[in-house]
Enzyme design. Structure first.
Site, PDB file in Angstrom:
ATOM      1  N   LYS A 188      45.008  42.397  34.125  1.00  0.00           N
ATOM      2  CA  LYS A 188      44.309  42.329  35.038  1.00  0.00           C
ATOM      3  C   LYS A 188      42.809  42.618  34.060  1.00  0.00           C
ATOM      4  O   LYS A 188      42.659  43.259  33.512  1.00  0.00           O
ATOM      5  CB  LYS A 188      44.222  43.273  35.947  1.00  0.00           C
ATOM      6  CG  LYS A 188      43.374  43.195  37.132  1.00  0.00           C
ATOM      7  CD  LYS A 188      43.455  44.180  38.338  1.00  0.00           C
ATOM      8  CE  LYS A 188      42.548  44.515  39.285  1.00  0.00           C
ATOM      9  NZ  LYS A 188      43.024  45.431  40.256  1.00  0.00           N
ATOM     10  N   SER A 219      43.031  43.628  44.996  1.00  0.00           N
ATOM     11  CA  SER A 219      42.114  43.006  43.974  1.00  0.00           C
ATOM     12  C   SER A 219      42.876  42.416  42.747  1.00  0.00           C
ATOM     13  O   SER A 219      42.144  41.779  42.127  1.00  0.00           O
ATOM     14  CB  SER A 219      40.970  44.215  43.346  1.00  0.00           C
ATOM     15  OG  SER A 219      41.802  45.157  42.715  1.00  0.00           O
ATOM     16  N   SER A 271      45.744  47.292  45.834  1.00  0.00           N
ATOM     17  CA  SER A 271      45.422  46.152  45.099  1.00  0.00           C
ATOM     18  C   SER A 271      46.546  45.682  44.458  1.00  0.00           C
ATOM     19  O   SER A 271      46.657  44.707  43.653  1.00  0.00           O
ATOM     20  CB  SER A 271      44.415  46.436  44.142  1.00  0.00           C
ATOM     21  OG  SER A 271      43.140  46.666  45.132  1.00  0.00           O
TER      22      SER A 271
END
Length: 434
Positions: free
Chosen positions: A82, A151, A175
């Site tokens: 990420k 996210s 997330s």
């Protein structure tokens, strides 16, 4: 283009761990091609794939570990990372418009630990802006008209689409668990601070977790072993007793989700799992308010040094979070931090009183919402994140729109391997849900 075009299973971890040099090169090359072919439609990647760099990593692995009998747990496994987690040699952007030079720093310790465990750092994955609610461009591989969640959007979607078998994400509210559910993959948020967070762009230091996505519950112990070589407590249980958190928390879910959940519970009972309903989380409204106040207040502090000069580059949703955070009183922040430990003790006491192995509940309020202007509501994840308890989302059938649904499994603090073993048992019971 048919929806199923975007869904694929990558080989099991053992296919990478036991591969010859030629075989591993072929496996990785296939992933590189798939990623390059699909990213224009799904927008999963946050950076370019460095084919030459991947080749160097592969060569170095075989030099360091020439004996197949003594390979580390993630030997040859490609990992998406990420884009709020620093990777040496790659610009971190945090899904934002600010100059990447502002986010430079040492490589995240969790990435270094993955390298030591033999993983190949494959590519960076798309994130919402600063891991908040401003969506990335990523599409859900099951149906690109729907959000993949956030996210950790690119990490979840990339595992679902077969671009890489493992990906790192982060969770401050929901997330990891929510996008895992929306994308139909396994996601784990370990116990708070189980995976080191230094080297990430923090949103809220009091509650930020590093977690991960994979395709099978059987993969989880190998990933955890990369961060703790002697974790213990991971034997598969013969019998399980799970608690359903009855009351206002579960009542947040709509009727369709609750009906699906009852079907899941029946599948668990049929698989020999004991299910009991336990009244809890009566104060879910205040728990949610405390968590939200804490996170935006700490986010405002994290961004203070940049926001004054670069406010014009922040997107409106992120600006609103910073402005709300600045207004949270210090005593409210202190109360919110204290409430985390209180909630953990309360939930653990209930587990003890009812002899529960874990809690089970929906991973999200439902299927992935249509449209990509929102990443969905994290209400089902918030209390468990606030308490810092380990959580795993398991694929558990589909909803009315034909999109994946996930079962959230929550364990005792610090007993992550035990939760992983229980999840493997539950995965077997859920396999008939489709």
């Amino acid at each position: 283009m048919p929806q199923t075009t975007f869904i694929a299973k990558t080989p099991a971890f053992d296919a990478y761990r036991h591969a010859s040099r030629e075989q591993l090169d072929g496996l990785v090359a296939a992933l590189v091609k798939r990623a390059r072919d699909l990213d224009p439609q799904l927008h999963i990647l946050a950076g370019d794939i460095d084919g030459a760099g991947i080749a160097r990593q592969t060569a170095a692995l075989f030099e360091r570990f020439p004996d197949p009998q003594h390979r580390p747990p993630l030997f040859g496994v490609p990992v998406g990372v990420k884009d709020i987690i620093r990777v040496d040699g790659a610009a971190m952007r945090c899904g934002a418009l600010l100059p990447p030079v502002l986010f430079e720093g040492p490589e995240a310790r969790c990435v270094r630990m993955l390298r030591e465990a033999g993983a190949i750092i494959f590519v960076q994955t798309a994130t919402t802006e600063f891991a908040y609610f401003e969506p990335a461009a990523t599409k859900n591989p099951h149906n690109p008209r729907h959000t993949p969640g956030g996210s950790s959007s690119g990490s979840a979607a990339g595992v679902a689409a077969g671009l890489f078998p493992l990906a790192l994400g982060t969770q401050t509210v929901g997330s990891v668990i929510r996008p895992a559910s929306f994308c139909g993959v396994v996601g784990m948020k370990p116990s708070f601070d189980r995976i080191p967070t230094d080297g990430i762009a923090y949103f809220s230091r009091s509650v930020d977790h590093v977690g991960f996505f994979c395709q099978r519950a059987a993969d989880i112990p190998l990933v955890l072993a990369a961060f703790d070589p002697q974790p213990g407590g991971g034997s598969r249980p013969e019998a399980l007793k799970v608690g359903v958190p009855a009351g206002p928390y579960l009542a947040q879910a709509p009727a369709g989700t609750l009906a699906w959940f009852e079907t899941v519970l029946e599948a668990l009972r049929h698989g020999g799992v004991e299910v009991v309903r336990v009244d809890c989380l009566e104060g879910i409204g205040e728990i949610g308010a405390l968590h939200r106040d804490l996170t935006v207040a700490e986010f405002a502090v994290e961004q203070e040094g940049l926001f004054g000069e670069y406010a014009h580059l922040y997107r409106p949703v992120t600006v609103a979070a910073i402005e709300r955070g600045r207004a949270v009183p210090a005593d409210r922040v202190a109360a919110a931090r204290m409430s985390r430990g209180n909630l953990r003790r309360e939930l653990t006491s209930l587990m003890d009183a009812h002899s529960l192995d874990l809690w089970v509940c929906p991973s999200a309020l439902g299927e992935a919402p249509e449209g990509c202007g929102s990443t969905g509501d994290p209400a089902m994840n918030l209390p468990w994140t606030h308490a810092g308890l380990p959580a795993i989302s398991l694929p558990a059938g589909r909803g009315a729109a034909g999109l994946p649904m996930g079962l959230q499994c929550v364990g005792r603090f610090g007993q992550d391997q035990r939760l992983a073993a229980a999840a493997a048992r539950l995965e077997t019971a859920l396999c008939g849900l489709g």
